[in-house]
Write a protein that holds these residues in place. Structure first.
Motif, PDB file in Angstrom:
ATOM      1  N   ARG A 123      -4.835   1.422  -6.553  1.00  0.00           N
ATOM      2  CA  ARG A 123      -4.742   0.020  -6.155  1.00  0.00           C
ATOM      3  C   ARG A 123      -4.290  -0.899  -7.287  1.00  0.00           C
ATOM      4  O   ARG A 123      -3.851  -2.019  -7.034  1.00  0.00           O
ATOM      5  CB  ARG A 123      -6.089  -0.453  -5.596  1.00  0.00           C
TER       6      ARG A 123
ATOM      7  N   TRP B  37      -6.816  -3.484   4.853  1.00  0.00           N
ATOM      8  CA  TRP B  37      -7.516  -3.298   3.582  1.00  0.00           C
ATOM      9  C   TRP B  37      -8.570  -2.196   3.638  1.00  0.00           C
ATOM     10  O   TRP B  37      -8.644  -1.355   2.740  1.00  0.00           O
ATOM     11  CB  TRP B  37      -8.150  -4.608   3.139  1.00  0.00           C
TER      12      TRP B  37
ATOM     13  N   SER C 132      -7.554   5.221  -1.136  1.00  0.00           N
ATOM     14  CA  SER C 132      -6.967   5.009  -2.454  1.00  0.00           C
ATOM     15  C   SER C 132      -8.052   4.950  -3.522  1.00  0.00           C
ATOM     16  O   SER C 132      -9.237   4.928  -3.231  1.00  0.00           O
ATOM     17  CB  SER C 132      -6.123   3.730  -2.473  1.00  0.00           C
TER      18      SER C 132
ATOM     19  N   TYR D 254      -6.989   1.181   3.613  1.00  0.00           N
ATOM     20  CA  TYR D 254      -6.308   1.403   2.331  1.00  0.00           C
ATOM     21  C   TYR D 254      -7.314   1.679   1.221  1.00  0.00           C
ATOM     22  O   TYR D 254      -7.147   2.605   0.426  1.00  0.00           O
ATOM     23  CB  TYR D 254      -5.460   0.176   2.008  1.00  0.00           C
TER      24      TYR D 254
ATOM     25  N   ASP E 193       0.807  -1.213   0.000  1.00  0.00           N
ATOM     26  CA  ASP E 193       0.000   0.000   0.000  1.00  0.00           C
ATOM     27  C   ASP E 193       0.844   1.269   0.000  1.00  0.00           C
ATOM     28  O   ASP E 193       0.404   2.337   0.430  1.00  0.00           O
ATOM     29  CB  ASP E 193      -0.957   0.017   1.197  1.00  0.00           C
TER      30      ASP E 193
END
Length: 244
Positions: free
Chosen positions: A177, A229, A236, A232, A169
């Motif tokens: 991503r 996750w 993102s 992130y 990440d």
């Protein structure tokens, strides 16, 4: 080692499409599996420069557009070979049936050669929205930037995963991503813009929706098993920062 959580299930449409494309490209007609999928891909990539050069000689087309297209698409193929020799993608190392290998070329890879044929043969007679020089500058810039993004993302992924497993990440993946797919889309988008014909747009729609979108959806489901996750994903973007 990153702590794992229960992953999200991939979308049903992505699972179904992955099953379909895997059969076509790896299992078609069954039988022995003497080839790696990477061999089929690399044959097309390495052969592109020579195929386009042969088209230029065959059609006696020495226009600026023909030479630029050869430089863009042909050089990209050679860049791919260097990448594969340096940090090969494990997903391409799968063994495939002869029917699957041939089908991979005929259903996707061979169509990329049609792009160059359309332009160099004169079948496509592009009327660009901008003056030729400005349009060529746009296409070349898009191709070079796409190559840089794709190479950097694939290199980061390859060498990071050799040292540690887990969610990536940072670096090229900090804000996007799927930067490797973004790079590929920019590269092949630049080829389609050079040709300026409806057929490359149709081929890319099939590849981007039928293959790229499926792979990204499956990857996101896999990455959801990591505790980082959720945070992130929130900070993102799927492909293009500030857009989607």
């Amino acid at each position: 080692m990153s702590e794992s959580v229960s992953p999200s299930a991939p979308p049903a449409w992505a699972v179904a499409m992955r099953r379909f494309t895997t059969y076509l490209s790896q299992d078609f007609l069954g039988g022995p599996r003497p080839w790696k999928l990477a061999w089929v891909v690399n044959f097309q990539k390495a052969g592109t420069f020579f195929f386009l050069g042969a088209l230029i000689a065959c059609y006696h087309n020495t226009s600026t557009a023909a030479w630029i297209y050869l430089a863009m698409h042909g050089s990209y193929g050679l860049v791919w070979i260097i990448k594969d020799l340096t940090f090969p993608d494990p997903s391409w190392q799968v063994k495939v049936t002869i029917g699957g290998g041939i089908n991979s070329f005929l259903s996707v890879l061979g169509w990329y050669w049609v792009f160059g044929w359309l332009l160099i043969s004169g079948t496509a007679r592009p009327d660009y929205p901008l003056p030729d020089a400005a349009w060529f500058c746009l296409c070349i810039s898009l191709c070079i930037l796409g190559c840089a993004i794709m190479i950097a993302a694939d290199a980061q992924k390859y060498f990071t995963l050799r040292l540690r497993r887990g969610l990536i990440d940072d670096g090229m993946f900090r804000y996007v991503r799927h930067p490797n797919y973004l790079g590929e889309i920019m590269i092949y988008g630049s080829f389609a813009l050079m040709v300026w014909h409806w057929l490359p747009a149709l081929v890319l729609a099939w590849v981007w929706l039928g293959l790229f979108a499926v792979n990204m959806a499956m990857k996101e489901a896999s990455m959801s098993r990591y505790p980082q996750w959720a945070a992130y994903k929130k900070r993102s973007w799927w492909l293009v920062p500030g857009v989607f």
